[in-house]
Motif scaffolding. Sequence first.
Motif, PDB file in Angstrom:
ATOM      1  N   SER A 120       0.812  -1.217   0.000  1.00 29.53           N
ATOM      2  CA  SER A 120       0.000   0.000   0.000  1.00 29.53           C
ATOM      3  C   SER A 120       0.848   1.271   0.000  1.00 29.53           C
ATOM      4  N   ASP A 121       2.076   1.193   0.517  1.00 25.21           N
ATOM      5  CA  ASP A 121       2.940   2.380   0.537  1.00 25.21           C
ATOM      6  C   ASP A 121       3.682   2.583  -0.784  1.00 25.21           C
ATOM      7  N   GLY A 122       3.391   1.749  -1.771  1.00 26.46           N
ATOM      8  CA  GLY A 122       4.020   1.893  -3.082  1.00 26.46           C
ATOM      9  C   GLY A 122       5.285   1.077  -3.260  1.00 26.46           C
ATOM     10  N   SER A 123       5.807   0.511  -2.176  1.00 27.75           N
ATOM     11  CA  SER A 123       7.028  -0.294  -2.279  1.00 27.75           C
ATOM     12  C   SER A 123       6.691  -1.670  -2.860  1.00 27.75           C
ATOM     13  N   THR A 124       7.724  -2.334  -3.344  1.00 20.92           N
ATOM     14  CA  THR A 124       7.541  -3.657  -3.939  1.00 20.92           C
ATOM     15  C   THR A 124       8.612  -4.622  -3.436  1.00 20.92           C
ATOM     16  N   LEU A 156      -0.889  -6.348  -1.880  1.00 20.81           N
ATOM     17  CA  LEU A 156      -1.043  -6.559  -0.439  1.00 20.81           C
ATOM     18  C   LEU A 156      -1.221  -5.189   0.214  1.00 20.81           C
ATOM     19  N   THR A 157      -2.440  -4.891   0.610  1.00 24.17           N
ATOM     20  CA  THR A 157      -2.738  -3.544   1.111  1.00 24.17           C
ATOM     21  C   THR A 157      -2.626  -3.410   2.622  1.00 24.17           C
ATOM     22  N   ASP A 158      -2.524  -4.527   3.343  1.00 23.40           N
ATOM     23  CA  ASP A 158      -2.543  -4.478   4.809  1.00 23.40           C
ATOM     24  C   ASP A 158      -1.309  -5.113   5.444  1.00 23.40           C
ATOM     25  N   VAL A 159      -0.208  -5.121   4.715  1.00 27.01           N
ATOM     26  CA  VAL A 159       1.019  -5.756   5.206  1.00 27.01           C
ATOM     27  C   VAL A 159       2.188  -4.788   5.062  1.00 27.01           C
ATOM     28  N   SER A 160       3.026  -4.713   6.086  1.00 30.49           N
ATOM     29  CA  SER A 160       4.212  -3.856   6.021  1.00 30.49           C
ATOM     30  C   SER A 160       5.317  -4.545   5.234  1.00 30.49           C
ATOM     31  N   SER A 161       6.240  -3.739   4.720  1.00 29.58           N
ATOM     32  CA  SER A 161       7.356  -4.306   3.960  1.00 29.58           C
ATOM     33  C   SER A 161       8.238  -5.178   4.844  1.00 29.58           C
TER      34      SER A 161
END
Length: 311
Positions: A120-124, A156-161
């Motif tokens: 969700s923060d744009g990272s991959t 994955l919108t609800d998971v941190s990197s």
Amino acid sequence: VRIECIANCCSANNQSEQLVRFLRQAQMVSGPCDMCGKQFFANDTSASKIPLRQCGVFWATCPHCQYCPECGIPCSNTCGSPPGTLTDSVVSPSPSKVTETLGEKLFEAEDTKDVTFRLSDGSTQKAHKAVLAASSDVFKSMLTHDVKEKSGTIELTDVSSVALKVFLRALYTGHVCEEDWVGHTSGLPFKAALPEDAAAPPLDVLLPVLMLSQKYMCYEVRSWLTQAVKGRLAALKDSCEDDISSFEEIMSTVITEDIGPLRMAGLEKAKSWNGLRKRYDDKSLRPEIQFELEAIWPTPSGFCSKRKRLV
């Protein structure tokens, strides 16, 4: 005596010198076992067969615990194993060690990964389609059937990197690495003393990883994460208010994800927890925790004041 007679017979009849040497040495192999300490003799009927080794070394396994003095572990094959696994008394790397090393190399091989996780923060972050499919039937269906994830991108919108990286490393290697979360999480560190070979991610990392393993049905990862969380529950202390917050955090996750073994472990932990019982009686716990604890404690009585009529 029987081995001695056979050896003499073979020697007198010019049989193989190697066979004679084998029989002579077999006569001398005896306990106590280096592992369990019990006595045994290689020419006893209870002892395992003594294999002829290419390197000329002959061993017998202990009939009590199957310990093999050649490889240093219990070994039902007495290191007479398939050709090529042992040569000249040098043990080849165990399959688990080879798999672990291969998993680490795959995890670091960014240039060959063909699936992208978009957060969700744009990272991959990326992974190998083959590894994901082998680890989870859910991933396999997503990546092979006609759904949007088949293109190779998973949202994955609800998971941190941080949680995703820990999850992927667990899938690839069966281990975790402190470098994946140290300095990147605000969660409280695990307070208990740890062995040098152990790592304990904070709950705000551990629980999301558990949720991912449950969501995508990664059963092996879910099993050892479940045991880790059970250990966290067991380490919580009655005298610490922060530990009640940790209990709520754990139980909220396992109730939402319906992880049965941890729900049972949490209820068992709560039974003798006086501080938690007080919070329960005061109705100051999270609603889902409050309701879950009704399984072991009576419903707290309400506090209703007497109503007055209007004049």
